[in-house]
Design a protein around this motif. Structure first.
Motif, mmCIF file in Angstrom:
data_model
loop_
_atom_site.group_PDB
_atom_site.id
_atom_site.type_symbol
_atom_site.label_atom_id
_atom_site.label_comp_id
_atom_site.label_asym_id
_atom_site.label_seq_id
_atom_site.Cartn_x
_atom_site.Cartn_y
_atom_site.Cartn_z
ATOM 1 N N GLY A 319 -43.320 -27.827 35.111
ATOM 2 C CA GLY A 319 -42.357 -26.733 35.089
ATOM 3 C C GLY A 319 -42.308 -26.028 33.755
ATOM 4 O O GLY A 319 -42.071 -24.814 33.684
ATOM 5 N N SER A 320 -42.562 -26.765 32.661
ATOM 6 C CA SER A 320 -42.474 -26.171 31.330
ATOM 7 C C SER A 320 -43.567 -25.144 31.064
ATOM 8 O O SER A 320 -43.419 -24.306 30.174
ATOM 9 C CB SER A 320 -42.533 -27.269 30.257
ATOM 10 O OG SER A 320 -43.822 -27.865 30.192
ATOM 11 N N ILE A 321 -44.667 -25.193 31.828
ATOM 12 C CA ILE A 321 -45.714 -24.179 31.670
ATOM 13 C C ILE A 321 -45.772 -23.263 32.901
ATOM 14 O O ILE A 321 -46.719 -22.505 33.072
ATOM 15 C CB ILE A 321 -47.092 -24.823 31.412
ATOM 16 C CG1 ILE A 321 -47.517 -25.731 32.563
ATOM 17 C CG2 ILE A 321 -47.094 -25.589 30.095
ATOM 18 C CD1 ILE A 321 -48.952 -26.236 32.445
ATOM 19 N N PHE A 322 -44.776 -23.351 33.742
ATOM 20 C CA PHE A 322 -44.593 -22.458 34.891
ATOM 21 C C PHE A 322 -45.759 -22.520 35.884
ATOM 22 O O PHE A 322 -46.224 -21.495 36.368
ATOM 23 C CB PHE A 322 -44.347 -21.024 34.422
ATOM 24 C CG PHE A 322 -42.995 -20.855 33.800
ATOM 25 C CD1 PHE A 322 -41.895 -20.524 34.577
ATOM 26 C CD2 PHE A 322 -42.813 -21.068 32.438
ATOM 27 C CE1 PHE A 322 -40.628 -20.398 34.008
ATOM 28 C CE2 PHE A 322 -41.557 -20.953 31.862
ATOM 29 C CZ PHE A 322 -40.465 -20.608 32.644
ATOM 30 N N VAL A 323 -46.192 -23.749 36.167
ATOM 31 C CA VAL A 323 -47.140 -23.958 37.258
ATOM 32 C C VAL A 323 -46.385 -23.766 38.569
ATOM 33 O O VAL A 323 -45.385 -24.446 38.823
ATOM 34 C CB VAL A 323 -47.756 -25.370 37.195
ATOM 35 C CG1 VAL A 323 -48.657 -25.624 38.392
ATOM 36 C CG2 VAL A 323 -48.528 -25.557 35.893
#
Length: 357
Positions: A319-323
């Motif tokens: 989630g932190s790299i918006f996958v």
């Protein structure tokens, strides 16, 4: 950090394992001290509450967003090289696997990462459940359950042979991820204030987010100078649990970030529990609890490998790299957990209330 200098003293495999160990130690200490747990947050939400566990989870998630997106803006990390972004994602796997994982973590009373932390504090129930999780994860990756996982994952996949970057697909500016993290942090702090969250939770919950960013930056830095291909990754407990299990079972296994991460989390949580005088042996309270916990662990093992990550790996790290599939999996985990709590635990509570009348 001068990774090239470190490579003069350690080979790439050992250095990757060391990076995993450092990331794991940081995560383990912070997770133990903050009582971070997605399962607890979803249960609060399912029962109409925005309590301390929700505040801790949101503090962790917001810190991960802010620090990871900030690191990328500073050029310390490139999410395009992250393994979970570079490979084909599975929409069907994220939905089905996320639902199974969410149900499993309610039954097991903790996600896979939480089970590892609790096991380090003397919780034998979590230790056994964690081993079942690792075995089923390995079976889902290469063993008996692999064909089923591959079939379910292949029902609906992302186009172009790689995953989808949510920010790019929505044509949002690079700073939008950082802004979302800031908004989430404000919400988290407000909930924390309403629940009079203690200083330990306020301090250590964001450090878990720091551990996520640390893993990304360290593995990315190593990949830039390594002669051998290195996976750009961070904290997750589905694949690493299976890989760590096989490392100790097979002579042919090699060192890597995963093999350092899981022991690091265990050691960090263990030392933290000793310092805080919270280490205490606990076991199953009966046959029904054991059956429930092991069933939940098995659901999480298969669900995590199908979804492309666990509550930490997909829910926070991805989630932190918006996958895109990671965000979908996280949503499915919340849905699976809320529904399972309503159908199982809340039903028991209602029946106990009726019986007491």
């Amino acid at each position: 950090m001068d990774v090239t200098l470190l490579l003069e003293y350690l080979d790439e495999g050992r250095l990757a394992a060391l990076f995993g160990l450092v990331t794991g130690l940081t995560f383990g200490v912070a997770a133990q001290r903050s009582s971070f747990c997605l399962r607890a947050a979803t249960v609060e939400f399912a029962r109409g509450q925005l309590g301390p566990r929700m505040a801790v989870w949101l503090l962790t998630f917001s810190a991960a967003l802010i620090l990871v997106q900030g690191a990328e803006m500073l050029g310390l990390f490139d999410s395009g090289e992250a393994r979970m972004m570079a490979v084909t994602g599975s929409w069907s796997g994220a939905i089905i696997g996320g639902l199974l994982f969410g149900a499993g973590m309610v039954l097991a009373r903790g996600c896979s990462g939480r089970l590892l932390v609790l096991a380090a504090t003397g919780n034998l129930r979590s230790l056994v459940s964690g081993l079942v999780f690792a075995v089923v994860a390995q079976m889902s990756l290469f063993g008996l359950l692999a064909p089923l996982r591959q079939w379910l994952a292949g029902l609906w996949v992302t186009p172009g042979g790689q995953n989808v970057d949510l920010l790019a697909s929505l044509s949002l500016p690079p700073w939008s991820g950082l802004a979302l993290g800031g908004v989430t942090a404000v919400i988290a702090l407000r909930i924390a204030r309403q629940n009079s969250l203690g200083w330990a939770n306020l301090l250590f919950a964001p450090i878990i987010g720091f551990a996520i960013a640390l893993g990304w930056v360290l593995t990315y830095s190593l990949a830039q100078v390594s002669f051998e291909p290195q996976t750009v990754t961070s904290a997750t407990f589905s694949g690493p649990s299976a890989n760590t299990l096989m490392f100790f079972l097979e002579d042919s296994s090699v060192l890597g970030f995963d093999v350092g991460l899981v022991p690091g989390v265990f050691i960090g949580a263990f030392l933290s529990s000793l310092v805080g005088r919270q280490f205490q042996f606990q076991g199953f309270e009966g046959e029904s609890q054991m059956r429930r916990s092991l069933t939940g662990a098995a659901l999480m093992g298969f669900g995590a490998m199908l979804a492309g990550g666990c509550a930490i790996g997909a829910g926070v790290t991805g989630g932190s790299i918006f996958v895109a599939t990671a965000w979908l999996a996280l949503t499915a985990m919340w849905v699976g957990a809320v529904v399972t709590d309503a159908l199982v635990d809340q039903r028991v509570i209602r029946q106990a209330g009726v019986a007491a009348q």
